[in-house]
Design an enzyme around this catalytic site. Structure first.
Site, short mmCIF file in Angstrom:
data_model
loop_
_atom_site.label_atom_id
_atom_site.label_comp_id
_atom_site.label_asym_id
_atom_site.label_seq_id
_atom_site.Cartn_x
_atom_site.Cartn_y
_atom_site.Cartn_z
N GLY A 140 2.77 2.69 10.80
CA GLY A 140 3.73 3.77 10.66
C GLY A 140 4.41 4.18 11.96
N LYS B 140 0.08 4.26 -0.29
CA LYS B 140 -0.54 5.47 0.26
C LYS B 140 -0.32 6.64 -0.71
CE LYS B 140 -0.07 3.35 4.72
NZ LYS B 140 -0.02 3.47 6.17
N ASN C 6 0.87 -1.17 0.00
CA ASN C 6 0.00 0.00 0.00
C ASN C 6 0.91 1.22 0.00
OD1 ASN C 6 -1.76 2.07 0.43
ND2 ASN C 6 -2.37 1.44 2.50
N GLU D 200 -5.16 -4.62 10.62
CA GLU D 200 -4.16 -3.58 10.82
C GLU D 200 -4.46 -2.85 12.12
OE1 GLU D 200 -2.17 -2.53 6.83
OE2 GLU D 200 -3.83 -1.14 7.12
N GLU E 26 -6.76 4.85 7.56
CA GLU E 26 -6.56 6.28 7.24
C GLU E 26 -7.80 6.86 6.58
OE1 GLU E 26 -2.84 5.65 5.28
OE2 GLU E 26 -1.97 5.14 7.22
N SER F 204 3.63 -1.77 10.34
CA SER F 204 5.08 -1.84 10.54
C SER F 204 5.69 -3.19 10.17
CB SER F 204 5.44 -1.43 11.97
OG SER F 204 5.07 -0.08 12.21
N HIS G 196 -9.41 1.27 4.63
CA HIS G 196 -8.15 1.47 5.35
C HIS G 196 -8.37 2.42 6.52
CE1 HIS G 196 -4.05 2.70 6.25
NE2 HIS G 196 -3.69 1.54 5.73
P1 13P Z 1 3.18 0.73 7.66
O1 13P Z 1 3.70 -0.57 7.07
O2 13P Z 1 3.89 1.93 7.13
O3 13P Z 1 3.09 0.66 9.15
O4 13P Z 1 1.67 0.89 7.11
C1 13P Z 1 0.80 -0.16 7.25
C2 13P Z 1 -0.41 0.10 6.45
O5 13P Z 1 -1.19 0.97 6.79
C3 13P Z 1 -0.63 -0.67 5.24
O6 13P Z 1 -1.90 -0.48 4.73
#
Ligand code: 13P
Length: 250
Positions: free
Chosen positions: A174, A12, A10, A168, A98, A214, A96
């Site tokens: 992150g 983003k 992903n 997640e 976010e 992560s 997601h």
């Molecule tokens: P990170 O791997 O940067 O923690 O992000 C995870 C994520 O949100 C994948 O969709």
């Protein structure tokens, strides 16, 4: 039958088309003929074409990061499942954290998006997960049960056949904090239980549940060797070809 793992990137809101091409130029040789698991890259919409062109002839699939549930209409800024299929996208991330946190995504819009993706033959990767306050308040199970129940609403096992879930934990995204393989495994069992209630035991036994939060080359192997973990949804570490290849080859 063993579940084939799915390793998904992903990106983003990172990379433009040129950077997308650069990524694939570096990435493809590193995973040449690596067919053990399914690999999917989900870039921003404007990079889909570049990713699809670059991935042509390889085993890498390309997905979007979101979708709208109507096929077309006066919905400025939105992209439909039909449009994603038309450009040869095969996967889409839905719900997601976010999107839930910053863009008003709710359990109900997740359900609508999921149904639209499935109707058009896309493989939806539906994200669920608790925030830190919920975990600390002992609400993890309640939150995940609710998210699953509402996402699966009015769907049959037959229609949901392609469904993939990504667990997640929001506090692990992150932050460099990863759920331990055991923590992830426990939640995956709970999600599988909810899928069994909604769609039956046979469906649940085949359902792939990815872990995200992560995931790095250093922890991928420990996470992926858990029986309950059927792959990874990788953010930050998927932006670099070498590091994503190392995760793919955990
Ligand atoms: P990170 O791997 O940067 O923690 O992000 C995870 C994520 O949100 C994948 O969709």
């Amino acid at each position: 039958m063993a579940r084939k793992k799915l390793i998904a990137a992903n990106w983003k809101m990172y990379k433009n088309p040129t950077q997308t091409e650069e990524f694939f130029r570096a990435f493809l040789p590193l995973v040449f003929e690596h067919n053990r698991d399914e690999i999917v890259v989900c870039p921003p919409y404007v990079d889909l074409q570049a990713a699809l062109e670059s991935a042509k002839g390889s085993q890498i699939a390309v997905g979007a990061q979101d979708v709208y549930w109507k096929d077309e209409g006066a919905f400025t800024g939105e992209i439909s499942s039909a449009m994603l299929v038309a450009v040869a996208c095969t996967h889409v991330i839905v719900g997601h954290s976010e999107r839930r946190q910053y863009f008003g995504e709710t359990d109900d819009t997740v359900n609508l998006k999921l149904k639209s993706a499935l109707e058009h033959g896309l493989t939806p990767i539906v994200c669920v997960g608790e925030v830190l306050e919920e975990r600390e308040a002992g609400l993890t199970e309640d939150v995940l049960r609710r998210q699953c129940l509402r996402a699966f609403n009015a769907l049959s096992a037959k229609k949901a056949a392609k469904l993939v879930i990504a667990y997640e934990p929001v506090w692990a995204i992150g932050t460099g904090k990863t759920a331990t393989p055991q923590m992830a495994s426990d939640v995956h069992q709970l999600i599988r239980g909810e899928a069994a209630k909604a769609f039956g035991e046979e469906f649940a036994a085949q359902l792939r549940i990815l872990y995200g939060g992560s995931v790095k080359p250093e922890n991928a192997s420990a996470l992926m060797s858990e029986e309950e973990i059927d792959g990874a949804l990788v953010g930050g570490a998927s932006l670099d070809a070498k590091s994503f290849a190392a995760i793919v080859k955990y």
